[in-house]
Design a protein around this motif. Structure first.
Motif, PDB file in Angstrom:
ATOM      1  N   VAL A   1       0.821  -1.222  -0.029  1.00  0.00           N
ATOM      2  CA  VAL A   1       0.027   0.087   0.077  1.00  0.00           C
ATOM      3  C   VAL A   1       0.929   1.195  -0.090  1.00  0.00           C
ATOM      4  O   VAL A   1       1.654   1.321   0.913  1.00  0.00           O
ATOM      5  CB  VAL A   1      -0.813  -0.084   1.062  1.00  0.00           C
ATOM      6  CG1 VAL A   1      -1.803   1.348   1.190  1.00  0.00           C
ATOM      7  CG2 VAL A   1      -1.699  -1.389   1.266  1.00  0.00           C
ATOM      8  N   ASN A   2       0.580   2.200  -0.958  1.00  0.00           N
ATOM      9  CA  ASN A   2       1.629   3.315  -1.088  1.00  0.00           C
ATOM     10  C   ASN A   2       1.303   4.340  -0.049  1.00  0.00           C
ATOM     11  O   ASN A   2       0.226   4.435   0.432  1.00  0.00           O
ATOM     12  CB  ASN A   2       1.336   3.863  -2.327  1.00  0.00           C
ATOM     13  CG  ASN A   2       1.790   3.008  -3.694  1.00  0.00           C
ATOM     14  OD1 ASN A   2       0.725   2.742  -4.360  1.00  0.00           O
ATOM     15  ND2 ASN A   2       3.093   2.641  -3.735  1.00  0.00           N
ATOM     16  N   ARG A   3       2.258   4.906   0.507  1.00  0.00           N
ATOM     17  CA  ARG A   3       2.179   5.955   1.587  1.00  0.00           C
ATOM     18  C   ARG A   3       1.457   7.107   0.926  1.00  0.00           C
ATOM     19  O   ARG A   3       1.582   7.493  -0.380  1.00  0.00           O
ATOM     20  CB  ARG A   3       3.727   6.583   1.823  1.00  0.00           C
ATOM     21  CG  ARG A   3       4.513   5.252   2.627  1.00  0.00           C
ATOM     22  CD  ARG A   3       5.410   6.085   3.483  1.00  0.00           C
ATOM     23  NE  ARG A   3       6.351   6.897   2.535  1.00  0.00           N
ATOM     24  CZ  ARG A   3       7.506   6.616   1.979  1.00  0.00           C
ATOM     25  NH1 ARG A   3       7.834   5.347   1.736  1.00  0.00           N
ATOM     26  NH2 ARG A   3       8.217   7.587   1.392  1.00  0.00           N
TER      27      ARG A   3
ATOM     28  N   GLU B   1      -4.789  -2.890   3.592  1.00  0.00           N
ATOM     29  CA  GLU B   1      -3.665  -3.442   4.182  1.00  0.00           C
ATOM     30  C   GLU B   1      -3.004  -4.440   3.346  1.00  0.00           C
ATOM     31  O   GLU B   1      -3.661  -4.946   2.407  1.00  0.00           O
ATOM     32  CB  GLU B   1      -3.876  -4.075   5.658  1.00  0.00           C
ATOM     33  CG  GLU B   1      -4.338  -3.304   6.608  1.00  0.00           C
ATOM     34  CD  GLU B   1      -4.780  -4.194   7.942  1.00  0.00           C
ATOM     35  OE1 GLU B   1      -4.590  -5.257   7.991  1.00  0.00           O
ATOM     36  OE2 GLU B   1      -5.158  -3.334   8.862  1.00  0.00           O
ATOM     37  N   LYS B   2      -1.786  -4.449   3.202  1.00  0.00           N
ATOM     38  CA  LYS B   2      -1.034  -5.692   2.738  1.00  0.00           C
ATOM     39  C   LYS B   2      -1.767  -6.925   3.101  1.00  0.00           C
ATOM     40  O   LYS B   2      -2.129  -7.387   4.010  1.00  0.00           O
ATOM     41  CB  LYS B   2       0.493  -5.742   3.031  1.00  0.00           C
ATOM     42  CG  LYS B   2       1.314  -6.895   2.243  1.00  0.00           C
ATOM     43  CD  LYS B   2       2.565  -6.819   2.971  1.00  0.00           C
ATOM     44  CE  LYS B   2       3.295  -7.815   2.150  1.00  0.00           C
ATOM     45  NZ  LYS B   2       4.933  -8.038   2.560  1.00  0.00           N
TER      46      LYS B   2
ATOM     47  N   GLU C   1      -4.297   3.704   1.606  1.00  0.00           N
ATOM     48  CA  GLU C   1      -3.490   3.690   3.010  1.00  0.00           C
ATOM     49  C   GLU C   1      -4.565   4.473   4.086  1.00  0.00           C
ATOM     50  O   GLU C   1      -4.789   3.995   5.145  1.00  0.00           O
ATOM     51  CB  GLU C   1      -2.267   4.357   3.058  1.00  0.00           C
ATOM     52  CG  GLU C   1      -1.735   4.534   4.133  1.00  0.00           C
ATOM     53  CD  GLU C   1      -0.355   5.439   4.510  1.00  0.00           C
ATOM     54  OE1 GLU C   1       0.865   4.757   4.753  1.00  0.00           O
ATOM     55  OE2 GLU C   1      -0.273   6.726   4.020  1.00  0.00           O
ATOM     56  N   LYS C   2      -5.238   5.649   3.727  1.00  0.00           N
ATOM     57  CA  LYS C   2      -5.968   6.469   4.626  1.00  0.00           C
ATOM     58  C   LYS C   2      -7.352   5.703   4.881  1.00  0.00           C
ATOM     59  O   LYS C   2      -7.873   5.889   6.049  1.00  0.00           O
ATOM     60  CB  LYS C   2      -6.236   7.799   4.051  1.00  0.00           C
ATOM     61  CG  LYS C   2      -4.941   8.748   4.136  1.00  0.00           C
ATOM     62  CD  LYS C   2      -5.102  10.082   3.086  1.00  0.00           C
ATOM     63  CE  LYS C   2      -4.069  10.783   2.973  1.00  0.00           C
ATOM     64  NZ  LYS C   2      -4.159  11.958   2.259  1.00  0.00           N
TER      65      LYS C   2
END
Length: 459
Positions: free
Chosen positions: A301-303, A313-314, A308-309
């Motif tokens: 998941v990219n920052r 999740e991975k 992400e928000k």
């Protein structure tokens, strides 16, 4: 540069590599209305002899145009070059042809980017043989779509957009274009597949059909039997360069979104989900130690992304987007490519066997940080492209992998133009490709270093 030199395997070229500048003209004109067809119930079980192709063909041929591309290239006399070194340069005019589709009565025309690429002059000929000079409004090279505009002295016959999401495999379609300079050619076939992926990055999604498409058909219309546009014919799969069974079209829903962006903003507004991974199958499921064999498995998941928000999740598995089933990377791309930054996408996913639904806002791709094996990348800006004379590529933003600490300063700011055997177009495609690789797996990069030299390195 001694440290960097010890890492380089092969030096390819000395000095900056001139690849040419890519330009397009942004339009300040107001957005034209694109007509969308209402939904119809479909007839089922009709053979070719029972289907009336004449209605669709008649509607489509009047809105499909011939596009002539005039470009200029520099050539040298081969005999003078052989006997005296580099001979005298001269300018040689080249003419390319393709097709286009009128999408509004005031003269907006959609075609393929590769049909008009590097053009110094564009001319459009209508079905009634009237010819007009055309100007380029904008392009999307990733999806191979370009938008042109002509100023005609009459209201033009334009095509109605169909819903490419509603098409079905086995449905009859017509391909309309100008193959081999044969204007207003119509061929028939069926939808062979939907959401077909043809590139390593899995960010494109095509309609596959067996309607005959040949050189010159590019940019033409793929329509249903009612004459509604469901795709823009883009490429063929052939060992000879001519029709040999299958052709591919950009879906109309993706095309319409690109056109609207180019009309309103002058560029394509591309939002991303902010996840990396790949589609599941039996082999992938076994390797990951999971039971699911369909869906999109998230490996990262990219920052700063909407994913992400929203709490993705991975290890999560995306099974639906906006209630559309997702069983491949191309199906995921089909949905996302019709969206813009800040659009909300309903994501249905599996986590530890439990179904979850999350509303995820799409993020502007420029705001996402991409990292692989301790190397962080970013997209090029206009200054980077001008400085290094490149059309595309990505920049190494920083190196955090301790194994490459002694090379970090030299690598920082270098331009990556090729990853393994894939030419780099942008960060999104590279990220999608790298996501399929094993963690810590070595990758070959072709880079232009800050001193202007080009190298191959393994990181």
């Amino acid at each position: 540069m001694k440290n960097l030199g010890s890492l380089f395997i092969v030096s390819l070229l000395s000095g900056a590599v001139t690849l040419g500048a890519y330009k397009f003209i942004e339009s300040k004109e107001s957005v034209s209305f694109l007509t969308i067809a209402p939904n119809y119930s479909k007839a089922v079980g009709l053979g070719a002899e029972e289907v009336d192709f004449t209605v669709g063909a008649d509607k489509a041929v009047h809105s499909v145009v011939h596009v002539k591309n005039v470009s200029v290239r520099t050539v040298y006399d081969p005999f003078a070059s052989f006997f005296y070194g580099q001979g005298e340069a001269r300018q040689q005019e080249q003419i390319g042809t393709g097709s286009g589709v009128i999408v509004s009565e005031d003269g907006y025309i959609v075609t393929n980017n590769h049909v008009i690429q590097d053009a110094t002059e564009l001319e459009v000929t209508l079905n009634n043989n009237k010819a007009y000079k055309a100007k380029l409004i904008g392009t999307d090279s990733k999806m191979d779509i370009a938008l042109l505009k002509i100023d005609a002295d009459e209201k033009l016959p334009f095509i109605v957009f169909g819903d490419s999401d509603a098409i079905k495999v086995g449905e009859w379609v017509l391909a309309v274009g100008n193959p081999y300079q044969l204007n207003s050619t119509v061929t028939a076939g069926i939808i062979s597949a939907k959401a077909r992926n043809l590139d390593k990055a899995s960010i494109q999604s095509f309609i596959q059909t067996d309607a005959a498409v040949n050189p010159g058909n590019s940019g033409g219309a793929l329509v249903n039997t009612r004459g509604e546009l469901i795709g823009i014919n883009t490429m063929i799969s052939s060992p000879t360069g001519s029709y040999a069974g299958y052709s591919f079209a950009v879906p109309s829903n993706v095309t319409r979104k690109i056109i609207e962006d180019l009309m309103k903003y002058g560029n394509v507004q591309r939002g991303i989900l902010g996840v990396e991974g790949g589609e599941l199958n039996a082999e992938a499921a076994k390797k990951l130690g999971i039971d699911e064999t369909e869906g999109y498995y998230i490996s990262k998941v990219n920052r700063n992304s909407g994913a992400e928000k929203a709490g993705i999740e991975k290890g999560d598995i995306i099974v639906k987007l906006d209630d559309k089933k997702i069983s491949s990377s191309a199906e995921l791309a089909t949905v996302i490519n019709t969206k813009r930054p800040n659009d909300i996408v309903k994501v249905s996913l599996l986590r530890n066997g439990r179904t979850m639904n999350l509303n995820v806002p799409l993020t502007k791709k420029e705001l996402i940080a991409y990292e692989f094996n301790g190397i962080e990348f970013e997209d090029l800006d206009a200054n980077d492209k001008k400085m290094y004379n490149v059309k595309s590529g990505i920049k190494i933003k920083q190196v955090t992998n301790k194994d490459y600490a002694e090379y970090a300063n030299d690598l920082k700011g270098s331009i990556v133009v090729r990853v393994d055997n894939m030419r780099v177009t942008d960060m999104e495609s590279v990220s999608a490709y790298l996501a399929k690789k094993e963690e810590n797996e070595k990758t070959r990069y072709e880079i232009i270093a800050k001193n202007g030299q080009m190298y191959r390195i393994f990181l």
